[in-house]
Design a protein around this motif. Structure first.
Motif, mmCIF file in Angstrom:
data_model
loop_
_atom_site.group_PDB
_atom_site.id
_atom_site.type_symbol
_atom_site.label_atom_id
_atom_site.label_comp_id
_atom_site.label_asym_id
_atom_site.label_seq_id
_atom_site.Cartn_x
_atom_site.Cartn_y
_atom_site.Cartn_z
ATOM 1 N N ILE A 1 0.931 -1.155 -0.037
ATOM 2 C CA ILE A 1 0.045 0.007 0.033
ATOM 3 C C ILE A 1 0.766 1.089 -0.081
ATOM 4 O O ILE A 1 0.516 2.117 -0.862
ATOM 5 N N ALA B 1 -5.065 4.171 3.448
ATOM 6 C CA ALA B 1 -4.975 2.876 3.623
ATOM 7 C C ALA B 1 -6.428 1.995 3.452
ATOM 8 O O ALA B 1 -6.525 1.021 2.957
ATOM 9 N N TYR C 1 -7.715 0.287 0.125
ATOM 10 C CA TYR C 1 -7.156 -0.695 -0.134
ATOM 11 C C TYR C 1 -7.563 -1.947 0.320
ATOM 12 O O TYR C 1 -7.605 -3.024 -0.143
ATOM 13 N N ALA D 1 -0.051 0.059 7.829
ATOM 14 C CA ALA D 1 -0.016 0.784 6.436
ATOM 15 C C ALA D 1 -0.044 2.220 6.903
ATOM 16 O O ALA D 1 0.712 3.147 6.116
#
Length: 454
Positions: A275, A340, A343, A353
């Motif tokens: 990510i 984040a 995703y 992330a």
């Protein structure tokens, strides 16, 4: 100051279509990650690990194929347009060769995934993704040559339009191949690879068609009176292109290669790193576009015998790069948790992330500076010293230090994925400082001798 503003404005005019086009091209990776991530964390991890090799290959190809751009820019600046068609043809020959080498590397590397400690299903999907997407290497490499040719003529909007169309095609292609629609099997993350390869062939054909019919290319049209391979010109292209390719490979391997090393830390770390890396790859394209535009503009100035203006263009480019990077830094840091969430909905991946995106935001200033400085130096046809700088900064500092921070050494505990990102930020700072110093020294030398390369 007035000259700086004028040069910055001229660079931005040339660069912004490149920027949008490159963001659209990289956007396919963003779409792949988002759509695969919503299948499962395993599919996201598979695309992440497979893409770590794929991205290293295509970014290296970008660097190798950049050699033609300064040569064409110098020819255009010196009013030697008749030299351009042969230059493009020789660059296409070499681009095809680089792509075939990359294809062999992809096929050889694909069996490595089961050896990385990944779960068997993730390793199998990563293998399938890399095999599928490698079919796009040839069109990608040839497209990048034509991309540099068009940019050197000041024609950047066509690439923007074509890249946006390619991105638009990628979304339904992913939808059909990932989830299985219109009679296609549901291939999960592997479908991303086939969709990307298809879109790369489509963008190459569109680029060839545009050059064939747009009037602006007629004076330098490269697709007639094909010449045989000119080994002198091939050596010149390789002399410039190989160091650029090494520079690009060194940086992308420092980031993408980490995904392979992180396999030891588990699926959560790999997915979170992907990510942060994906966002970093997107933002990388903004200063990269500035670097491409600056290569062209500095090359035009030097080809026209004006090293003073070349230095002004470079100075304005560095300032412009810092301004753009500051905006990226603020946006990533402020919105890292929301980013984040685009995703994945996995709680553990989201938390890690968010931390890694903080580092991805912090390195924007150094990353933009070193990319822009590298683009300026390519305009001066200086490529060997930047290669040595990147080798030192990333492979002698960044990766070894990152490994120590991530996994620990001599009984000291590691801090996991964040350790790699901390070390890579330091490597970027080293590279940026040295490249700016090299630009200052090079520009002074050209002005002092008043004998620019022709």
């Amino acid at each position: 100051m007035l000259h700086l503003r004028q040069e910055a404005r001229a660079t931005w005019t040339l660069a912004w279509p490149i920027m949008i086009g490159q963001l659209a091209s990289t956007g396919t990776s963003f779409v792949d990650a988002v759509m695969a991530g919503h299948v499962s964390a395993g599919d996201l991890a598979a695309v992440s690990v497979g893409a770590s090799i794929w991205v290293m290959l295509i970014v290296t190809l970008i660097g190798l194929n950049l050699a033609a751009s300064p040569l064409i820019a110098h020819a255009v600046g010196a009013r030697r347009e008749a030299d351009v068609p042969a230059l493009v043809q020789q660059a296409l020959y070499q681009g095809l060769c680089w792509a075939l080498i990359g294809w062999v590397i992809a096929l050889v590397a694909a069996p490595i995934f089961p050896l990385l400690g990944l779960p068997p299903d993730v390793a199998a999907k990563a293998h399938g993704f890399l095999i599928a997407v490698s079919w796009g290497l040839i069109p990608f490499s040839l497209f990048r040559v034509l991309y540099g040719y068009s940019a050197s003529l000041g024609q950047t909007k066509p690439m923007m339009v074509i890249s946006l169309i390619g991105l638009a095609l990628n979304i339904p292609a992913n939808w059909m191949l990932i989830y299985g629609h219109f009679g296609f099997p549901a291939m999960g993350g592997v479908g991303c690879g086939w969709a990307t390869a298809f879109c790369m062939w489509a963008t190459l054909l569109m680029m060839i068609g545009w050059i064939r019919y747009a009037p602006v290319y007629r004076a330098t049209y490269p697709f007639r009176h094909w010449q045989r391979i000119d080994w002198r010109r091939q050596r010149e292209l390789a002399r410039l292109g190989l160091p650029i390719g090494v520079v690009y490979f060194v940086e992308v391997s420092a980031f993408g290669g980490v995904a392979l090393l992180m396999a030891r830390l588990g699926t959560t770390s790999v997915a979170a790193h992907q990510i942060a890396l994906n966002i970093g790859s997107l933002t990388f394209m903004i200063p990269s576009a500035l670097g491409t535009a600056l290569t062209v503009r500095v090359g035009h100035a030097l080809g026209g015998g004006n090293p003073h203006r070349a230095r002004e263009i470079g100075n304005a480019g560095l300032v412009l790069g810092l301004i753009v990077a500051s905006v990226s830094t603020l946006l990533i840091i402020a919105g890292r948790h929301q980013i984040a969430g685009w995703y994945t909905s996995d709680t553990a991946v989201l938390a890690l992330a968010g931390t890694l995106l903080l580092y991805a935001g912090l390195f924007q200033l150094a990353d933009a500076t070193q990319i822009v400085a590298g683009g300026i130096l390519r305009g001066y046809k200086v490529t060997r010293q930047p290669m040595l700088i990147h080798l030192t900064a990333f492979w002698l500092v960044g990766i070894p230090l990152g490994y120590v921070l991530a996994f620990g050494v001599a009984g000291l505990p590691g801090i996991g994925a964040a350790g790699y990102w901390q070390a890579l930020v330091l490597a970027l700072l080293c590279a940026a400082s040295l490249l700016v110093w090299l630009f200052i020294r090079t520009s002074k030398r050209f002005i002092k001798t008043a004998n620019p390369l022709r």
